[in-house]
Motif scaffolding. Sequence first.
Motif, mmCIF file in Angstrom:
data_model
loop_
_atom_site.group_PDB
_atom_site.id
_atom_site.type_symbol
_atom_site.label_atom_id
_atom_site.label_comp_id
_atom_site.label_asym_id
_atom_site.label_seq_id
_atom_site.Cartn_x
_atom_site.Cartn_y
_atom_site.Cartn_z
ATOM 1 N N ARG A 15 41.525 40.015 32.205
ATOM 2 C CA ARG A 15 41.492 41.514 32.902
ATOM 3 C C ARG A 15 40.469 42.204 32.331
ATOM 4 N NH1 ARG A 15 44.738 45.353 35.725
ATOM 5 N NH2 ARG A 15 45.742 43.518 36.380
ATOM 6 N N TRP A 18 37.249 41.330 34.137
ATOM 7 C CA TRP A 18 37.475 41.592 35.606
ATOM 8 C C TRP A 18 36.758 43.125 35.706
ATOM 9 C CZ3 TRP A 18 41.726 45.208 37.557
ATOM 10 C CH2 TRP A 18 41.301 45.380 38.730
ATOM 11 N N ARG A 19 37.466 43.965 34.742
ATOM 12 C CA ARG A 19 36.856 45.323 34.741
ATOM 13 C C ARG A 19 35.507 45.573 34.311
ATOM 14 N NH1 ARG A 19 42.367 47.696 31.297
ATOM 15 N NH2 ARG A 19 43.267 47.998 33.139
ATOM 16 N N ARG A 168 39.465 35.375 41.349
ATOM 17 C CA ARG A 168 40.534 36.423 41.161
ATOM 18 C C ARG A 168 41.356 36.861 42.116
ATOM 19 N NH1 ARG A 168 42.041 39.510 36.581
ATOM 20 N NH2 ARG A 168 43.700 41.176 37.100
ATOM 21 N N GLU A 242 50.536 41.879 38.656
ATOM 22 C CA GLU A 242 49.395 42.116 37.914
ATOM 23 C C GLU A 242 49.564 40.780 36.621
ATOM 24 O OE1 GLU A 242 46.807 43.967 38.763
ATOM 25 O OE2 GLU A 242 48.201 44.624 40.368
ATOM 26 N N ASP A 246 46.473 37.981 36.345
ATOM 27 C CA ASP A 246 45.507 37.930 35.285
ATOM 28 C C ASP A 246 45.728 36.531 34.577
ATOM 29 O OD1 ASP A 246 44.791 40.405 35.129
ATOM 30 O OD2 ASP A 246 46.485 41.044 33.888
#
Length: 298
Positions: A15, A18-19, A168, A242, A246
């Motif tokens: 996660r 990804w951000r 993802r 979520e 992940d």
Amino acid sequence: MSPATSRPARDDIARSLWRLLEPIHAVVYFAPEPLEEFRTVGYRGFWMGYFAGRAAPLGSADANVVHALFYNFAYERVSRAVPAAWSFAPPDEALAARVRGSVRALGRALGPAADGADVARAAELAMRAARSAPLEGRALFAANRSLPVPQEPLAQLWQAATLLREHRGDGHVATLVAAGISGRESHVLHAAASGIPRDVYTPARDFDEAEWTARRDALEHRGLLEDDRLSPRGHRLKTRIEERTDRLATTAYDALTTSETDELARLLRPLTHAVVRAGDIPLDNPMGLDLRASLDQS
């Protein structure tokens, strides 16, 4: 994976990365340089360029294929762009345009750092992860995975971010399908969870009052919403979605050691900070990306 690294910790890494990677990928949608490149090759309007650029790895795909894989767009929106786009410029021109534009946008945002060793190292690590990620059940990722790897570090970093993003995304779509949440419902569910204003989705995803109300009412009927907010049951479902997303995304990073994922995050933070600070990507966006969290990590 190191024996000392727990699975939840690895999921957190997926996660966090990804951000950090999503803004690097997302310049292709929002920055002026890619939009200019799509216009130059002949695409008409923002949405034709969007669908042509993102769908180009699939070849001359029709509206049914693109609608199925992209999952959350109105079919009418997709069908206005493809397959008509391919009569203006074929997929190989869309592929070249999206890379040229994205590299130009990233170069503007990063300045002298664009040619630095940190970009090259981040590109190498991210691409190694992306090329090792499992293909099975991830059609959009697999189509992008079939493309040649650029040699220029900044182009390589953008393509790696794109690969990891679509990997993802394919996993997220599978999770939504398994949870019984349609693509259109996923927007309403996310808006309730994130607080993103509903009017963001009106131009971005073609919602009118009637459809939004119908999707909201369907989620309320299932006990997932209460007064346009997540109910306790809805909160549990959104959390599971979520967390599962992940977990599925984590498989892309199994080729990297914990120290390498930490290094990748460290290298990406200032790059992502610069991209977000450039101001091309709106803080409120329908992609599910919290840019404020990206800035916090940077």
